[in-house]
Enzyme design. Structure first.
Site, mmCIF file in Angstrom:
data_model
loop_
_atom_site.group_PDB
_atom_site.id
_atom_site.type_symbol
_atom_site.label_atom_id
_atom_site.label_comp_id
_atom_site.label_asym_id
_atom_site.label_seq_id
_atom_site.Cartn_x
_atom_site.Cartn_y
_atom_site.Cartn_z
ATOM 1 N N HIS A 71 0.842 -1.194 0.000
ATOM 2 C CA HIS A 71 0.000 0.000 0.000
ATOM 3 C C HIS A 71 0.876 1.243 0.000
ATOM 4 O O HIS A 71 0.675 2.147 -0.806
ATOM 5 C CB HIS A 71 -0.920 -0.025 1.221
ATOM 6 C CG HIS A 71 -1.888 1.114 1.278
ATOM 7 N ND1 HIS A 71 -2.953 1.130 2.153
ATOM 8 C CD2 HIS A 71 -1.965 2.282 0.597
ATOM 9 C CE1 HIS A 71 -3.637 2.270 1.986
ATOM 10 N NE2 HIS A 71 -3.047 2.975 1.053
ATOM 11 N N GLU A 113 0.173 7.745 -3.269
ATOM 12 C CA GLU A 113 1.102 7.545 -2.163
ATOM 13 C C GLU A 113 2.234 8.569 -2.205
ATOM 14 O O GLU A 113 2.699 9.025 -1.167
ATOM 15 C CB GLU A 113 1.644 6.117 -2.188
ATOM 16 C CG GLU A 113 0.605 5.063 -1.833
ATOM 17 C CD GLU A 113 0.054 5.260 -0.431
ATOM 18 O OE1 GLU A 113 0.841 5.224 0.531
ATOM 19 O OE2 GLU A 113 -1.177 5.454 -0.296
ATOM 20 N N HIS A 117 2.253 10.822 1.044
ATOM 21 C CA HIS A 117 3.292 10.392 1.975
ATOM 22 C C HIS A 117 4.713 10.626 1.475
ATOM 23 O O HIS A 117 5.582 11.038 2.237
ATOM 24 C CB HIS A 117 3.103 8.908 2.305
ATOM 25 C CG HIS A 117 1.743 8.574 2.822
ATOM 26 N ND1 HIS A 117 1.310 8.989 4.059
ATOM 27 C CD2 HIS A 117 0.702 7.893 2.258
ATOM 28 C CE1 HIS A 117 0.069 8.567 4.248
ATOM 29 N NE2 HIS A 117 -0.324 7.914 3.169
#
Length: 221
Positions: A71, A113, A117
């Site tokens: 993930h 992502e 992040h």
């Protein structure tokens, strides 16, 4: 003092030769590179596909979908996490995104992502993705969870113990199983910026508390 610089050195060394976190509240606009540790999140793909139904990413849930997929690799504070940090660098190129598809299920997830992040890691896209691949490669998936051709009924504790058995130095305080409606959704493993396993009390406190859980099969997506 936070230790992201060590992670930057490791990622650059690797690079030169060649699903939202949900733990605690995000701090949007954090300072890139200012964090305490990483969480490697491994999603059980069939749970995502079943729970999202028609809203699921078809790339992830098409024929040949996988069991555990990466993930993301998430910078974390001891409490909370940075999110959507402002950077002055470029976004990932198509080639950089495609380089992640061996371990991540779709280009859309890879880009998400990075935005959410990766921008907080203090790394450029190539170095962040290299570090994410290294983190993913560090974790061995237990044999029982390498395929998803049948339902697996188990417990969160048994899932943790299976990972610990095949990953030396991993301890119960360093891993947390997440569940959604009795289905295993993710396994989260905490790492230092240099990718050594480390305890993470906040992640552990938010682990699945169900006594029994199921890892659904691909056939039931």
């Amino acid at each position: 003092m936070r230790l992201a610089s060590a992670g930057r050195r490791l990622a650059l060394a690797i690079a030169l030769p060649a699903l939202s976190v949900g733990t605690v509240d995000a701090r949007a606009g954090g300072r890139p590179g200012d964090f305490d540790f990483y969480v490697l999140s491994l999603s059980w793909s069939p749970t995502y596909c079943r729970s999202r139904g028609e809203r699921a990413d078809p790339t992830q849930c098409s024929t040949g979908a996988r069991a555990f997929v990466m993930h993301g690799l998430w910078p974390q504070y001891a409490r909370g996490f940075p999110s959507d940090c402002r950077t002055t660098g470029r976004n990932p190129t198509r080639a950089q995104v495609d380089s992640m598809l061996e371990i991540m299920p779709s280009p859309g997830l890879v880009r998400h992502e990075w935005r959410t992040h990766g921008t907080c890691s203090g790394l450029d896209p190539a170095s962040y993705f290299a570090l994410a691949r290294a983190a993913n490669a560090k974790v061995t998936i237990p044999p029982a969870f390498q395929t998803a051709d049948r339902d697996l009924d188990t417990s969160p504790g048994d899932v943790e113990r299976a990972f610990i058995a095949v990953n030396p130095r991993l301890q119960p305080s360093m891993i947390a199983v997440q569940c959604d409606g009795g289905l295993v959704s993710e396994v989260r493993i905490c790492m230092t910026p240099d990718l050594a396993f480390r305890p993470c009390a906040e992640i552990d406190r938010r682990a699945c508390r169900s006594s029994r859980v199921t890892l659904p099969s691909i056939d039931q997506q």
